[in-house]
Enzyme design. Sequence first.
Site, PDB file in Angstrom:
ATOM      1  N   THR A  11       0.822  -1.222   0.000  1.00 54.90           N
ATOM      2  CA  THR A  11       0.000   0.000   0.000  1.00 54.90           C
ATOM      3  C   THR A  11       0.853   1.269   0.000  1.00 54.90           C
ATOM      4  OG1 THR A  11      -1.685  -1.215   1.194  1.00 54.90           O
ATOM      5  CG2 THR A  11      -1.848   1.184   1.257  1.00 54.90           C
ATOM      6  N   SER A 139       3.257   7.773  11.716  1.00 46.86           N
ATOM      7  CA  SER A 139       2.081   7.091  11.151  1.00 46.86           C
ATOM      8  C   SER A 139       1.126   8.078  10.460  1.00 46.86           C
ATOM      9  CB  SER A 139       1.322   6.365  12.266  1.00 46.86           C
ATOM     10  OG  SER A 139       0.615   7.326  13.025  1.00 46.86           O
ATOM     11  N   CYS A 140       0.150   7.512   9.789  1.00 45.37           N
ATOM     12  CA  CYS A 140      -0.824   8.343   9.069  1.00 45.37           C
ATOM     13  C   CYS A 140      -1.612   9.242  10.028  1.00 45.37           C
ATOM     14  CB  CYS A 140      -1.770   7.470   8.255  1.00 45.37           C
ATOM     15  SG  CYS A 140      -2.386   6.030   9.150  1.00 45.37           S
ATOM     16  N   ASN A 141      -2.028   8.699  11.180  1.00 43.47           N
ATOM     17  CA  ASN A 141      -2.761   9.519  12.146  1.00 43.47           C
ATOM     18  C   ASN A 141      -1.876  10.636  12.696  1.00 43.47           C
ATOM     19  OD1 ASN A 141      -5.546   8.572  12.583  1.00 43.47           O
ATOM     20  ND2 ASN A 141      -4.559   6.615  13.029  1.00 43.47           N
ATOM     21  N   ARG A 168     -10.123   3.899  10.627  1.00 44.94           N
ATOM     22  CA  ARG A 168     -10.677   2.945   9.658  1.00 44.94           C
ATOM     23  C   ARG A 168     -10.290   1.518  10.107  1.00 44.94           C
ATOM     24  NH1 ARG A 168      -6.167   1.031   9.552  1.00 44.94           N
ATOM     25  NH2 ARG A 168      -4.572   1.195   7.925  1.00 44.94           N
ATOM     26  N   HIS A 194      -1.206   7.510  20.268  1.00 49.57           N
ATOM     27  CA  HIS A 194      -1.034   8.473  19.176  1.00 49.57           C
ATOM     28  C   HIS A 194      -0.531   9.833  19.671  1.00 49.57           C
ATOM     29  CE1 HIS A 194      -4.063   5.488  17.925  1.00 49.57           C
ATOM     30  NE2 HIS A 194      -3.416   5.542  16.770  1.00 49.57           N
ATOM     31  N   GLY A 195      -1.065  10.274  20.823  1.00 45.49           N
ATOM     32  CA  GLY A 195      -0.657  11.576  21.362  1.00 45.49           C
ATOM     33  C   GLY A 195       0.851  11.637  21.601  1.00 45.49           C
ATOM     34  N   HIS A 220      -9.399   7.845   8.101  1.00 49.79           N
ATOM     35  CA  HIS A 220      -9.573   8.112   9.527  1.00 49.79           C
ATOM     36  C   HIS A 220     -10.243   9.489   9.663  1.00 49.79           C
ATOM     37  CE1 HIS A 220      -6.621   4.969  10.382  1.00 49.79           C
ATOM     38  NE2 HIS A 220      -5.672   5.637   9.769  1.00 49.79           N
ATOM     39  N   GLN A 301      -5.401   7.321   4.997  1.00 54.89           N
ATOM     40  CA  GLN A 301      -4.288   6.553   5.569  1.00 54.89           C
ATOM     41  C   GLN A 301      -3.364   5.949   4.527  1.00 54.89           C
ATOM     42  OE1 GLN A 301      -7.451   5.490   5.463  1.00 54.89           O
ATOM     43  NE2 GLN A 301      -7.381   3.489   4.467  1.00 54.89           N
TER      44      GLN A 301
HETATM   45  P1  NAD Z   1       1.288  -3.718   3.092  1.00 54.02           P
HETATM   46  O1  NAD Z   1       1.075  -5.033   3.730  1.00 54.02           O
HETATM   47  O2  NAD Z   1       0.274  -3.163   2.176  1.00 54.02           O
HETATM   48  O3  NAD Z   1       2.670  -3.745   2.297  1.00 54.02           O
HETATM   49  C1  NAD Z   1       3.830  -4.335   2.840  1.00 54.02           C
HETATM   50  C2  NAD Z   1       4.610  -4.973   1.718  1.00 54.02           C
HETATM   51  O4  NAD Z   1       5.794  -5.562   2.283  1.00 54.02           O
HETATM   52  C3  NAD Z   1       3.831  -6.107   1.030  1.00 54.02           C
HETATM   53  O5  NAD Z   1       4.022  -5.994  -0.363  1.00 54.02           O
HETATM   54  C4  NAD Z   1       4.496  -7.371   1.583  1.00 54.02           C
HETATM   55  O6  NAD Z   1       4.460  -8.430   0.656  1.00 54.02           O
HETATM   56  C5  NAD Z   1       5.922  -6.890   1.782  1.00 54.02           C
HETATM   57  N1  NAD Z   1       6.688  -7.707   2.722  1.00 54.02           N
HETATM   58  C6  NAD Z   1       6.223  -8.504   3.729  1.00 54.02           C
HETATM   59  N2  NAD Z   1       7.260  -9.090   4.370  1.00 54.02           N
HETATM   60  C7  NAD Z   1       8.383  -8.673   3.742  1.00 54.02           C
HETATM   61  C8  NAD Z   1       9.764  -8.935   3.930  1.00 54.02           C
HETATM   62  N3  NAD Z   1      10.212  -9.755   4.889  1.00 54.02           N
HETATM   63  N4  NAD Z   1      10.641  -8.323   3.113  1.00 54.02           N
HETATM   64  C9  NAD Z   1      10.236  -7.487   2.112  1.00 54.02           C
HETATM   65  N5  NAD Z   1       8.953  -7.211   1.892  1.00 54.02           N
HETATM   66  C10 NAD Z   1       8.027  -7.780   2.706  1.00 54.02           C
HETATM   67  O7  NAD Z   1       1.598  -2.711   4.296  1.00 54.02           O
HETATM   68  P2  NAD Z   1       1.450  -1.135   4.275  1.00 54.02           P
HETATM   69  O8  NAD Z   1       0.053  -0.802   4.650  1.00 54.02           O
HETATM   70  O9  NAD Z   1       2.033  -0.580   3.039  1.00 54.02           O
HETATM   71  O10 NAD Z   1       2.324  -0.755   5.536  1.00 54.02           O
HETATM   72  C11 NAD Z   1       3.734  -0.670   5.455  1.00 54.02           C
HETATM   73  C12 NAD Z   1       4.231   0.178   6.600  1.00 54.02           C
HETATM   74  O11 NAD Z   1       3.655   1.472   6.464  1.00 54.02           O
HETATM   75  C13 NAD Z   1       3.846  -0.316   7.994  1.00 54.02           C
HETATM   76  O12 NAD Z   1       4.852   0.034   8.902  1.00 54.02           O
HETATM   77  C14 NAD Z   1       2.587   0.485   8.291  1.00 54.02           C
HETATM   78  O13 NAD Z   1       2.358   0.639   9.667  1.00 54.02           O
HETATM   79  C15 NAD Z   1       2.947   1.798   7.657  1.00 54.02           C
HETATM   80  N6  NAD Z   1       1.781   2.614   7.318  1.00 54.02           N
HETATM   81  C16 NAD Z   1       0.679   2.046   6.760  1.00 54.02           C
HETATM   82  C17 NAD Z   1      -0.425   2.829   6.503  1.00 54.02           C
HETATM   83  C18 NAD Z   1      -1.682   2.253   5.945  1.00 54.02           C
HETATM   84  O14 NAD Z   1      -2.741   2.712   6.284  1.00 54.02           O
HETATM   85  N7  NAD Z   1      -1.629   1.263   5.083  1.00 54.02           N
HETATM   86  C19 NAD Z   1      -0.386   4.191   6.754  1.00 54.02           C
HETATM   87  C20 NAD Z   1       0.775   4.761   7.261  1.00 54.02           C
HETATM   88  C21 NAD Z   1       1.854   3.955   7.549  1.00 54.02           C
END
Ligand code: NAD
Length: 353
Positions: A11, A139-141, A168, A194-195, A220, A301
């Site tokens: 994502t 983070s997004c929040n 969400r 979060h705070g 969110h 997010q």
């Molecule tokens: P996601 O699951 O959509 O993407 C993660 C990717 O990493 C996937 O393609 C997965 O296959 C890959 N992956 C898994 N294990 C792996 C490994 N050992 N080596 C290499 N690649 C690997 O996750 P995301 O939502 O993109 O979240 C990624 C980070 O961003 C997290 O720390 C999350 O907390 C943060 N984040 C997510 C959001 C959200 O809402 N999606 C928002 C802000 C921050």
Amino acid sequence: MLSVGVNGYGTIGKRVADAVRVQPDMRVAGVTKTKPGAEAAIAEERGYPLYTIEQDRLDLFREAGFEPAGLIEELVQESDVIVDATPGGVGETYLPMYREYDTPAIFQGKEDHEMVDASFNARANFGECVGADYLRVVSCNTTGLTRTLAPLVDNYEIEAARATLVRRGGDPDQSERGPINDTIPDPVDIPSHHGPDIGTVLPEIDVTTVALRVPTTLMHVHAVSLTLAASPDPAEVASVLDDESRVFLVPEYLDVEGIAALAEYGRDRGRPRGDMWESCLWDGSLTVDGRELYFIQAVHQESNVVPENIDAIRAITGSMDAADSMQLTDEQLGIGNWPGQLRDAPTPTPPSE
Ligand code: NAD
């Protein structure tokens, strides 16, 4: 030209790669996928060299008709910076590899603040992060709240800040997440984490947060209330927030009632994947009652941390200062190209994909 490797093409990672691609000072060195599939196919279509994480997985990709470029170690070696967008907690396991090859890395919000040199938000603390080896984009929040709180901190004396986060349940592709028929205090402990996380980038303000998880995948929503030392002028508060390119004051005439209409508006305006990078603050919710200031905002997010990752790349490499980097990122992505508060304001051209 900075070579940027993206470890974890999910994502966040796929959006960061696309954002890197349109910056004039960066190129995508490659992206990693753990297995073949639709996202790997899109990466190949977009010309991103595709890496994987273990030798035996190379065969998996070849058998599925892909042409992997190699293993993650090679990508780390040839990148000037790695953006690690692997799932929370996985980034930590890669830190020794990034260290071994002396490649600076940017992690995401779920990794520990203690693991990196500094947590990052471009509006709040870009300067403190210049030249660091390891950063964490909050983070997004936290990003969404920091964007609206930082300019208020700059302009007003804030005695108390409280925010209720309506989170969400999962991202649109996460069919295993929920709830589908519930509202869950998450975490039930008050205050939520979060705070304090805002304090990692904006220590000037102490925010008490309460969080709930609800059945939506879109965005969110934050209900924020601040107690100021003196009663502020409502028009001035609106102007302070409206001056921020990464805050969208949603005009009342758009009649955007909720996050479904807001998401639809972003899609209609041609945002890639419907992404809404800004904190979207309902202009009609901005209320002053004596020394109390209230507002409601939505944060997307899946996309709002993407511009921060681009700015973090320039901070960690020391290649640009905060103002220039934010302006360039905004221009290249099309951030802030919303209609003005007045109905007769000229409508800007939507960004191209
Ligand atoms: P996601 O699951 O959509 O993407 C993660 C990717 O990493 C996937 O393609 C997965 O296959 C890959 N992956 C898994 N294990 C792996 C490994 N050992 N080596 C290499 N690649 C690997 O996750 P995301 O939502 O993109 O979240 C990624 C980070 O961003 C997290 O720390 C999350 O907390 C943060 N984040 C997510 C959001 C959200 O809402 N999606 C928002 C802000 C921050």
